[in-house]
Design an enzyme around this catalytic site. Structure first.
Site, PDB file in Angstrom:
ATOM      1  N   LYS A   9       0.841  -1.198   0.000  1.00 10.42           N
ATOM      2  CA  LYS A   9       0.000   0.000   0.000  1.00 10.42           C
ATOM      3  C   LYS A   9       0.884   1.258   0.000  1.00 10.42           C
ATOM      4  O   LYS A   9       2.087   1.172   0.271  1.00 10.42           O
ATOM      5  CB  LYS A   9      -0.915  -0.028   1.225  1.00 10.42           C
ATOM      6  CG  LYS A   9      -1.834  -1.272   1.271  1.00 10.42           C
ATOM      7  CD  LYS A   9      -2.707  -1.256   2.516  1.00 10.42           C
ATOM      8  CE  LYS A   9      -3.497  -2.549   2.654  1.00 10.42           C
ATOM      9  NZ  LYS A   9      -4.343  -2.532   3.870  1.00 10.42           N
ATOM     10  N   TYR A  49     -12.116  -3.158  -2.363  1.00 10.47           N
ATOM     11  CA  TYR A  49     -12.567  -3.231  -0.976  1.00 10.47           C
ATOM     12  C   TYR A  49     -14.093  -3.216  -0.875  1.00 10.47           C
ATOM     13  O   TYR A  49     -14.654  -2.802   0.139  1.00 10.47           O
ATOM     14  CB  TYR A  49     -11.954  -2.099  -0.156  1.00 10.47           C
ATOM     15  CG  TYR A  49     -10.514  -2.364   0.256  1.00 10.47           C
ATOM     16  CD1 TYR A  49     -10.173  -3.508   0.978  1.00 10.47           C
ATOM     17  CD2 TYR A  49      -9.492  -1.472  -0.049  1.00 10.47           C
ATOM     18  CE1 TYR A  49      -8.875  -3.760   1.373  1.00 10.47           C
ATOM     19  CE2 TYR A  49      -8.174  -1.714   0.344  1.00 10.47           C
ATOM     20  CZ  TYR A  49      -7.884  -2.867   1.058  1.00 10.47           C
ATOM     21  OH  TYR A  49      -6.591  -3.114   1.456  1.00 10.47           O
ATOM     22  N   ASN A 114      -1.400  -0.188   7.450  1.00  6.63           N
ATOM     23  CA  ASN A 114      -0.754  -1.470   7.743  1.00  6.63           C
ATOM     24  C   ASN A 114       0.056  -2.037   6.577  1.00  6.63           C
ATOM     25  O   ASN A 114       0.365  -3.227   6.540  1.00  6.63           O
ATOM     26  CB  ASN A 114      -1.773  -2.475   8.296  1.00  6.63           C
ATOM     27  CG  ASN A 114      -2.907  -2.745   7.324  1.00  6.63           C
ATOM     28  OD1 ASN A 114      -2.899  -2.266   6.199  1.00  6.63           O
ATOM     29  ND2 ASN A 114      -3.872  -3.530   7.757  1.00  6.63           N
ATOM     30  N   HIS A 117      -1.385  -5.593   1.591  1.00  2.90           N
ATOM     31  CA  HIS A 117      -2.619  -6.369   1.428  1.00  2.90           C
ATOM     32  C   HIS A 117      -2.300  -7.749   0.882  1.00  2.90           C
ATOM     33  O   HIS A 117      -1.417  -7.908   0.051  1.00  2.90           O
ATOM     34  CB  HIS A 117      -3.563  -5.674   0.439  1.00  2.90           C
ATOM     35  CG  HIS A 117      -4.613  -6.598  -0.112  1.00  2.90           C
ATOM     36  ND1 HIS A 117      -5.774  -6.878   0.570  1.00  2.90           N
ATOM     37  CD2 HIS A 117      -4.648  -7.345  -1.246  1.00  2.90           C
ATOM     38  CE1 HIS A 117      -6.486  -7.758  -0.152  1.00  2.90           C
ATOM     39  NE2 HIS A 117      -5.819  -8.061  -1.246  1.00  2.90           N
ATOM     40  N   GLU A 128      -9.299 -10.570  -7.372  1.00  5.84           N
ATOM     41  CA  GLU A 128      -8.371  -9.437  -7.238  1.00  5.84           C
ATOM     42  C   GLU A 128      -7.309  -9.449  -8.336  1.00  5.84           C
ATOM     43  O   GLU A 128      -6.952  -8.394  -8.877  1.00  5.84           O
ATOM     44  CB  GLU A 128      -7.744  -9.457  -5.840  1.00  5.84           C
ATOM     45  CG  GLU A 128      -8.775  -9.086  -4.763  1.00  5.84           C
ATOM     46  CD  GLU A 128      -8.328  -9.383  -3.345  1.00  5.84           C
ATOM     47  OE1 GLU A 128      -7.152  -9.785  -3.152  1.00  5.84           O
ATOM     48  OE2 GLU A 128      -9.131  -9.197  -2.417  1.00  5.84           O
TER      49      GLU A 128
HETATM   50  P1  ATP Z   1      -6.215  -6.435   3.545  1.00  4.98           P
HETATM   51  O1  ATP Z   1      -7.534  -6.763   2.871  1.00  4.98           O
HETATM   52  O2  ATP Z   1      -5.766  -5.004   3.304  1.00  4.98           O
HETATM   53  O3  ATP Z   1      -5.165  -7.451   3.268  1.00  4.98           O
HETATM   54  P2  ATP Z   1      -7.121  -7.651   5.924  1.00  4.98           P
HETATM   55  O4  ATP Z   1      -7.677  -8.695   5.017  1.00  4.98           O
HETATM   56  O5  ATP Z   1      -6.138  -8.078   6.956  1.00  4.98           O
HETATM   57  O6  ATP Z   1      -6.432  -6.496   5.114  1.00  4.98           O
HETATM   58  P3  ATP Z   1      -9.743  -6.439   6.035  1.00  4.98           P
HETATM   59  O7  ATP Z   1     -10.755  -6.754   7.054  1.00  4.98           O
HETATM   60  O8  ATP Z   1      -9.912  -6.990   4.657  1.00  4.98           O
HETATM   61  O9  ATP Z   1      -8.312  -6.880   6.640  1.00  4.98           O
HETATM   62  O10 ATP Z   1      -9.592  -4.874   5.972  1.00  4.98           O
HETATM   63  C1  ATP Z   1      -9.027  -4.254   4.839  1.00  4.98           C
HETATM   64  C2  ATP Z   1      -8.226  -3.059   5.253  1.00  4.98           C
HETATM   65  O11 ATP Z   1      -9.082  -2.095   5.803  1.00  4.98           O
HETATM   66  C3  ATP Z   1      -7.186  -3.312   6.337  1.00  4.98           C
HETATM   67  O12 ATP Z   1      -5.977  -3.851   5.850  1.00  4.98           O
HETATM   68  C4  ATP Z   1      -6.986  -1.915   6.874  1.00  4.98           C
HETATM   69  O13 ATP Z   1      -6.095  -1.168   6.050  1.00  4.98           O
HETATM   70  C5  ATP Z   1      -8.365  -1.331   6.765  1.00  4.98           C
HETATM   71  N1  ATP Z   1      -9.039  -1.440   8.050  1.00  4.98           N
HETATM   72  C6  ATP Z   1      -9.584  -2.534   8.605  1.00  4.98           C
HETATM   73  N2  ATP Z   1     -10.115  -2.283   9.809  1.00  4.98           N
HETATM   74  C7  ATP Z   1      -9.894  -0.961  10.023  1.00  4.98           C
HETATM   75  C8  ATP Z   1     -10.195  -0.057  11.072  1.00  4.98           C
HETATM   76  N3  ATP Z   1     -10.834  -0.475  12.168  1.00  4.98           N
HETATM   77  N4  ATP Z   1      -9.826   1.226  10.937  1.00  4.98           N
HETATM   78  C9  ATP Z   1      -9.175   1.663   9.831  1.00  4.98           C
HETATM   79  N5  ATP Z   1      -8.862   0.865   8.807  1.00  4.98           N
HETATM   80  C10 ATP Z   1      -9.205  -0.426   8.891  1.00  4.98           C
HETATM   81 MG    MG Z   2      -8.901  -8.241   3.373  1.00  3.03          MG
END
Ligand code: ATP
Ligand code: MG
Length: 139
Positions: A9, A49, A114, A117, A128
């Site tokens: 990211k 997303y 974080n 992804h 994706e």
């Molecule tokens: P990713 O899809 O980015 O790999 P993930 O699968 O671990 O992450 P998801 O639940 O898919 O987690 O959430 C997607 C992204 O949304 C997270 O990586 C983070 O950047 C963002 N996100 C998730 N929860 C929060 C939150 N509580 N506050 C802010 N951003 C969040």
């Molecule tokens: Mg995810």
């Protein structure tokens, strides 16, 4: 053979984590079959997303992915169990829950920044990869 979509990211790019991420996947033994630097359109980020549309952080998440202050490094990685193992290499969504030794555990502290992804299932990996790459862009 299994494939997954991994994206560094914009915050991860800004923080100089590109080589570190690639290194971890390569040293594990996985094969890089697609890579590009891209600032995703709003449409692409929203679709990527889409399952989080109802969440309060969705708009901020899309803005952060599309800001253009740094690109996203979009990648396709290939190898045995790469979807699940990729998620382990990345670590838990919230960096404060991510194990030391994982990318998020070692380099990040904020769930909203974080760094990386990874697809969470075979279905999402397929969707994706198709969303971010043309067939001719993948080896
Ligand atoms: P990713 O899809 O980015 O790999 P993930 O699968 O671990 O992450 P998801 O639940 O898919 O987690 O959430 C997607 C992204 O949304 C997270 O990586 C983070 O950047 C963002 N996100 C998730 N929860 C929060 C939150 N509580 N506050 C802010 N951003 C969040
Ligand atoms: Mg995810």
């Amino acid at each position: 053979i299994e494939r997954t979509f991994i994206a560094i990211k914009p915050d991860g790019v800004q923080r100089g984590l590109v080589a570190e991420v690639i290194n971890r996947f390569e040293r594990k033994g996985y094969k890089l079959v697609g890579i590009k630097a891209i600032v995703p359109s709003k449409e692409l980020a929203e679709e990527h997303y889409g399952d989080l549309k109802a969440r309060p952080f969705y708009k901020g998440l899309v803005n952060y992915m599309t800001s253009g202050r740094a690109p996203v490094i979009a990648m396709v990685w290939e190898g045995p169990d790469v979807i699940r193992q990729g998620r382990r290499i990345i670590g838990a969504t919230n960096p404060l829950d991510a194990e030391p030794g994982s990318i998020r555990g070692d380099y990040t502290i904020s769930v909203g920044r974080n760094a990386i992804h990874g697809s969470d299932s075979f279905e999402s990996a397929t969707i994706e990869i198709g969303l971010w790459f043309k067939p001719t862009e993948v080896f």
